[in-house]
Design an enzyme around this catalytic site. Sequence first.
Site, PDB file in Angstrom:
ATOM      1  N   CYS A  39      -2.098   4.965   0.952  1.00  0.00           N
ATOM      2  CA  CYS A  39      -2.094   3.969   2.037  1.00  0.00           C
ATOM      3  C   CYS A  39      -3.250   4.205   3.014  1.00  0.00           C
ATOM      4  CB  CYS A  39      -0.766   4.037   2.783  1.00  0.00           C
ATOM      5  SG  CYS A  39      -0.503   2.577   3.809  1.00  0.00           S
ATOM      6  N   ASP A  76      10.517   7.014   5.888  1.00  0.00           N
ATOM      7  CA  ASP A  76       9.413   7.671   6.590  1.00  0.00           C
ATOM      8  C   ASP A  76       9.989   8.479   7.752  1.00  0.00           C
ATOM      9  OD1 ASP A  76       6.886   8.391   7.444  1.00  0.00           O
ATOM     10  OD2 ASP A  76       6.383   6.440   8.302  1.00  0.00           O
TER      11      ASP A  76
HETATM   12  O1  LIG Z   1      -1.083   4.596   8.482  1.00  0.00           O
HETATM   13  C1  LIG Z   1      -0.882   4.141   9.607  1.00  0.00           C
HETATM   14  O2  LIG Z   1      -1.726   4.223  10.505  1.00  0.00           O
HETATM   15  C2  LIG Z   1       0.418   3.494   9.908  1.00  0.00           C
HETATM   16  C3  LIG Z   1       0.523   2.743  11.053  1.00  0.00           C
HETATM   17  C4  LIG Z   1       1.714   2.118  11.376  1.00  0.00           C
HETATM   18  C5  LIG Z   1       2.811   2.252  10.546  1.00  0.00           C
HETATM   19  C6  LIG Z   1       2.726   3.016   9.393  1.00  0.00           C
HETATM   20  C7  LIG Z   1       1.550   3.642   9.047  1.00  0.00           C
HETATM   21  N1  LIG Z   1       1.426   4.391   7.879  1.00  0.00           N
HETATM   22  C8  LIG Z   1       2.500   4.670   6.978  1.00  0.00           C
HETATM   23  O3  LIG Z   1       3.234   5.776   7.441  1.00  0.00           O
HETATM   24  C9  LIG Z   1       3.736   6.528   6.349  1.00  0.00           C
HETATM   25  C10 LIG Z   1       3.462   7.993   6.524  1.00  0.00           C
HETATM   26  O4  LIG Z   1       2.127   8.273   6.623  1.00  0.00           O
HETATM   27  P1  LIG Z   1       1.553   9.776   6.618  1.00  0.00           P
HETATM   28  O5  LIG Z   1       1.297  10.129   5.166  1.00  0.00           O
HETATM   29  O6  LIG Z   1       2.552  10.673   7.252  1.00  0.00           O
HETATM   30  O7  LIG Z   1       0.301   9.688   7.378  1.00  0.00           O
HETATM   31  C11 LIG Z   1       3.130   5.930   5.111  1.00  0.00           C
HETATM   32  O8  LIG Z   1       4.130   5.105   4.554  1.00  0.00           O
HETATM   33  C12 LIG Z   1       2.027   5.050   5.596  1.00  0.00           C
HETATM   34  O9  LIG Z   1       2.000   3.910   4.776  1.00  0.00           O
END
Ligand SMILES: O=C(O)c1ccccc1N[C@@H]1O[C@H](COP(=O)(O)O)[C@@H](O)[C@H]1O
Length: 219
Positions: free
Chosen positions: A8, A131
């Site tokens: 992502c 998450d």
């Molecule tokens: O990635 C971002 O900036 C974000 C912003 C707002 C909502 C979700 C976001 N990312 C998502 O969050 C999870 C965890 O990410 P991480 O691997 O802990 O950085 C993942 O599902 C991203 O898609």
Amino acid sequence: MSLLVKICGLSTRETLDVALDAGADMVGFVFFPPSPRHLSLEAGRDLGRQVKRRALKVALTVDADDATLDNIMDALSPDILQLHGKESVARLRDIKQRFGRPVMKAVPVATAADLAVLPGYAAVADRILFDARAPKDATRPGGLGAPFDWHLLENLDLKLPYMVSGGLDAGNVAEALRVTRAGGVDVSSGVESAPGVKDPQLIEAFIRAARATQELSVR
Ligand SMILES: O=C(O)c1ccccc1N[C@@H]1O[C@H](COP(=O)(O)O)[C@@H](O)[C@H]1O
């Protein structure tokens, strides 16, 4: 069913190619201005064209209104809408009906009580994404590189596909999968050298580590 791996927050042509070449099943594009991974519609259009059906395109939004989603549909034509805000069950239903795309609802987890929302969402969503619950003062509800207690999902009985995210990286993805038995994993911070800066080697290492767990489990 084979494990789904989602990378992502991709924002450059180079790192998108790395994720696709390394075998990502889903590539995520963030449309949320406070995020360091936020994409303009034009950048989304450009990156979306580059995917060429090599993976599913996921549009990540946070409590987006219909006009914003209209614009994202036009620019990216996502295969999946990832709803990462406080969207209600009724809003999910509206979005599915209006945009005709599968919806993946992010559910923030800090304690067992956070799982109480599942029956409501499971009736409408196509997939759940667990998450870590962001701190109250966070600038965004995800993408913070923080894990949650995976054991909270240990006895989960969900009749819907689900993925796990939050603080995953190549070093802990195997354990996250072992504990949660999730059908997919999603990562952003764990494949970056700085917030919003994807690292090709970390992307490759993450996908390799996730796939290796799959090979172990079919043996
Ligand atoms: O990635 C971002 O900036 C974000 C912003 C707002 C909502 C979700 C976001 N990312 C998502 O969050 C999870 C965890 O990410 P991480 O691997 O802990 O950085 C993942 O599902 C991203 O898609």
